[in-house]
Design an enzyme around this catalytic site. Sequence first.
Site, mmCIF file in Angstrom:
data_model
loop_
_atom_site.group_PDB
_atom_site.id
_atom_site.type_symbol
_atom_site.label_atom_id
_atom_site.label_comp_id
_atom_site.label_asym_id
_atom_site.label_seq_id
_atom_site.Cartn_x
_atom_site.Cartn_y
_atom_site.Cartn_z
ATOM 1 N N ASP A 1 0.849 -1.191 0.000
ATOM 2 C CA ASP A 1 0.000 0.000 0.000
ATOM 3 C C ASP A 1 0.883 1.240 0.000
ATOM 4 O OD1 ASP A 1 0.819 -0.682 2.660
ATOM 5 O OD2 ASP A 1 -0.678 0.682 3.470
ATOM 6 N N GLU B 1 -0.249 -1.084 5.843
ATOM 7 C CA GLU B 1 0.894 -0.649 6.656
ATOM 8 C C GLU B 1 0.934 0.858 6.824
ATOM 9 O OE1 GLU B 1 4.999 0.659 7.639
ATOM 10 O OE2 GLU B 1 3.759 1.155 5.899
#
Length: 406
Positions: free
Chosen positions: A79, A144
């Site tokens: 991400d 994350e």
Amino acid sequence: MSTELILQAAERYREDMFQFLRDIVAIPSESGRERQVIQRIKEEMERVGFDRVEIDPLGNLLGYIGHGSTLIAMDAHIDTVGVGDLNNWDFDPYEGCEDDEIIGGRGTSDQKGGMASMVYAGKIIKELGLEGDYTLLVTGTVQEEDCDGLCWEYIIQEEKIKPAFVVSTEPTSCRIYRGHRGRMEIKVSTAGISSHGSAPERGTNAIYKMAPIVAELQQLNERLADHPFLGKGTLTVSEIASTSPSRCAVADGSTISIDRRLTIGESWEGALEEIRQLPSVAAAGATVEMYDYIKPSYTGLLYPKYCYFPAWLLEEDHEVCRTLEQTYVSLFKESPIVDKWTFSTNGVAIMGLHGIPCIGFGPGKESEAHAPNEKTWKSDLIRCAAMYAAIPGSYMHSLHKTQPHS
């Protein structure tokens, strides 16, 4: 296996690796929206010969090479943060850019570059027959940027996966990083009583109660604990908000958010208590608490977590640290720089919470993370692919050397 053959293979796959990175950078994948990029990476893992590729219920991608008894993991979160003001970019952050030295685009350093190098390290292992009595797990982890470590808490606690050690491929400029400070997100709230703004003496202003707290927090930052390698604990007020019946009324509530960085020896309980003991906090009757993170992954799964992410540090003489240093010297014929990250990584869960040895080696620079015109270096991607292909075999070799013979 000759290190020269590994280096040659990494060089041979450079164009495939670069194109793969361009492909995954072109897919927007902010936290909670990773589905498409996960599918693209899964496709590439299968194409280059991974033995098994799975997606867990949280949405993490788990790619396996080999069937040995020792599990070794390498991790990249896939991400990214958003792109911010496009006026600050010299090129389209998803279309990216490329020249002889760099590849630009959102996520190239933080940290899709690490994923590209890992996938092609897997191809090198398969092609050169580097499998041994180990299983390599390559993870593409989610969420994350919103909540570092949440993905690995799920992997460890729910999937019951506990590797011998984990290599984080967050950007390190091809240096070996063996730890970083932790962090926590803290909320301080004050309550007031509203009254008409023309007669403020009839009310109690929650913002005025907060003002001395902010001043004392600035002073507290100077007194926090220090560590000779990881550095000093810090805090900063990152947000401030208030509530009021209208702009013509006394504020009846105020909150601030604190970004608290924790060094070795500091605990979340101690960090909260330091703030609670401030005279201004006591005088205001303020509440001090930790934020929690409750946001579904792209699969729809909720996996709540308190916003506490502990510091961690792998000892310099640890077998995993020595393995990476020896592997680096063997490949590149020079000594590596051993250092630490400034920012936080999934290591907060892997080693900070669960005690699984973690170490960092990744392409790109930490300073590129979250910045406009983000880029990574082609030479880093190639070096990292070679390192990732060589590390498992090096570790197994060192393990066998230290085991007593019967």
